[in-house]
Design a protein around this motif. Sequence first.
Motif, mmCIF file in Angstrom:
data_model
loop_
_atom_site.group_PDB
_atom_site.id
_atom_site.type_symbol
_atom_site.label_atom_id
_atom_site.label_comp_id
_atom_site.label_asym_id
_atom_site.label_seq_id
_atom_site.Cartn_x
_atom_site.Cartn_y
_atom_site.Cartn_z
ATOM 1 N N ALA A 1 30.624 -60.403 83.964
ATOM 2 C CA ALA A 1 30.596 -61.457 82.949
ATOM 3 C C ALA A 1 29.787 -61.014 81.748
ATOM 4 N N GLY A 2 30.339 -61.188 80.565
ATOM 5 C CA GLY A 2 29.607 -60.967 79.340
ATOM 6 C C GLY A 2 29.506 -59.528 78.867
ATOM 7 N N THR A 3 30.159 -58.582 79.492
ATOM 8 C CA THR A 3 30.014 -57.201 79.056
ATOM 9 C C THR A 3 31.259 -56.645 78.387
ATOM 10 N N HIS A 4 32.351 -57.358 78.401
ATOM 11 C CA HIS A 4 33.581 -56.812 77.839
ATOM 12 C C HIS A 4 34.068 -57.572 76.617
ATOM 13 N N GLY A 5 33.229 -58.352 76.005
ATOM 14 C CA GLY A 5 33.623 -59.042 74.793
ATOM 15 C C GLY A 5 34.487 -60.259 75.056
ATOM 16 N N THR A 6 34.897 -60.873 73.979
ATOM 17 C CA THR A 6 35.739 -62.058 74.081
ATOM 18 C C THR A 6 37.023 -61.825 73.302
ATOM 19 N N ASP A 7 38.121 -62.240 73.890
ATOM 20 C CA ASP A 7 39.406 -62.097 73.222
ATOM 21 C C ASP A 7 39.539 -63.145 72.137
ATOM 22 N N GLY A 8 40.106 -62.722 71.023
ATOM 23 C CA GLY A 8 40.429 -63.657 69.957
ATOM 24 C C GLY A 8 41.831 -64.186 70.173
ATOM 25 N N GLU A 9 42.518 -64.462 69.082
ATOM 26 C CA GLU A 9 43.886 -64.945 69.188
ATOM 27 C C GLU A 9 44.850 -63.878 68.706
ATOM 28 N N VAL A 10 45.998 -63.822 69.340
ATOM 29 C CA VAL A 10 47.040 -62.916 68.885
ATOM 30 C C VAL A 10 47.701 -63.565 67.677
ATOM 31 N N SER A 11 47.669 -62.865 66.566
ATOM 32 C CA SER A 11 48.256 -63.383 65.328
ATOM 33 C C SER A 11 49.129 -62.293 64.717
ATOM 34 N N GLY A 12 49.752 -62.600 63.605
ATOM 35 C CA GLY A 12 50.567 -61.598 62.923
ATOM 36 C C GLY A 12 49.727 -60.414 62.481
ATOM 37 N N ARG A 13 48.525 -60.700 62.010
ATOM 38 C CA ARG A 13 47.634 -59.625 61.575
ATOM 39 C C ARG A 13 47.225 -58.740 62.751
ATOM 40 N N SER A 14 46.921 -59.365 63.904
ATOM 41 C CA SER A 14 46.488 -58.568 65.048
ATOM 42 C C SER A 14 47.640 -57.736 65.623
ATOM 43 N N VAL A 15 48.867 -58.254 65.544
ATOM 44 C CA VAL A 15 50.023 -57.472 65.997
ATOM 45 C C VAL A 15 50.216 -56.261 65.080
ATOM 46 N N TRP B 1 29.230 -50.693 75.505
ATOM 47 C CA TRP B 1 28.549 -49.667 74.713
ATOM 48 C C TRP B 1 28.131 -50.231 73.362
ATOM 49 N N HIS B 2 27.269 -51.223 73.408
ATOM 50 C CA HIS B 2 26.720 -51.896 72.227
ATOM 51 C C HIS B 2 27.834 -52.461 71.333
ATOM 52 N N ASN B 3 28.822 -53.092 71.945
ATOM 53 C CA ASN B 3 29.943 -53.759 71.272
ATOM 54 C C ASN B 3 30.845 -52.798 70.505
ATOM 55 N N LYS C 1 31.562 -51.685 61.562
ATOM 56 C CA LYS C 1 31.796 -50.275 61.228
ATOM 57 C C LYS C 1 31.639 -49.359 62.443
ATOM 58 N N GLU C 2 30.637 -49.636 63.285
ATOM 59 C CA GLU C 2 30.402 -48.788 64.448
ATOM 60 C C GLU C 2 31.595 -48.809 65.401
ATOM 61 N N ASN D 1 34.754 -49.419 64.560
ATOM 62 C CA ASN D 1 35.854 -48.693 63.918
ATOM 63 C C ASN D 1 35.701 -47.188 64.104
ATOM 64 N N VAL D 2 34.496 -46.685 63.871
ATOM 65 C CA VAL D 2 34.245 -45.251 63.977
ATOM 66 C C VAL D 2 34.388 -44.785 65.426
ATOM 67 N N THR D 3 33.857 -45.573 66.369
ATOM 68 C CA THR D 3 33.950 -45.208 67.787
ATOM 69 C C THR D 3 35.403 -45.121 68.225
ATOM 70 N N HIS D 4 36.209 -46.090 67.842
ATOM 71 C CA HIS D 4 37.628 -46.068 68.209
ATOM 72 C C HIS D 4 38.336 -44.888 67.556
ATOM 73 N N ALA D 5 37.982 -44.565 66.318
ATOM 74 C CA ALA D 5 38.621 -43.445 65.634
ATOM 75 C C ALA D 5 38.269 -42.112 66.294
ATOM 76 N N VAL D 6 37.004 -41.935 66.684
ATOM 77 C CA VAL D 6 36.590 -40.678 67.314
ATOM 78 C C VAL D 6 37.171 -40.562 68.724
ATOM 79 N N LEU D 7 37.093 -41.650 69.501
ATOM 80 C CA LEU D 7 37.644 -41.602 70.851
ATOM 81 C C LEU D 7 39.168 -41.555 70.841
ATOM 82 N N GLY D 8 39.765 -41.797 69.696
ATOM 83 C CA GLY D 8 41.210 -41.698 69.564
ATOM 84 C C GLY D 8 41.723 -40.279 69.703
#
Length: 98
Positions: A26-40, A94-96, A62-63, A65-72
Motif C-alpha cells: 500500500a502506498g508505494t506504487h502511486g495512484t492512477d489518474g484517469e485515462v483520457s485522450g491526452r493520456s492515450v 524510487w522517490h516517485n 522532471k525527475e 521524465n528523465v528516469t523513464h527516458a534513461v530506463l527506456g
Amino acid sequence: MLKKAILVLVLCAVCSMFTPAMAKPAGTHGTDGEVSGRSVGAAVCSLLIWPGIGQAINKQNKEKNVTHAVLGLTGVFRLWSFYDALVDRNGGVWHNRI
C-alpha cells in the motif's frame, strides 16, 4: 496415491509462499489518474517514440521524465512507461520516479 497427495500438498505450500511477496504494498506504487485522450496519446508516444515523452505530456515531474527516458534504453521498460502514461499515474517507487 499417498506420494501424489504429499507432492500436491508440498507444491501448493511452495506456491503459496510467494503470494505475499507479489502483493502490491500500500502506498508505494502511486495512484492512477484517469485515462483520457491526452493520456492515450502520451502512452502511444511513450511506446512508439521514446519512454519519458509520455510522462512529459502528462506533466509529471522532471525527475520522473528523465528516469523513464534513461530506463527506456531497456526494451522492457518501454511497456511499463506505456502503462504509466496511459493511466496517468502519479507517484510511484524510487522517490516517485518509476
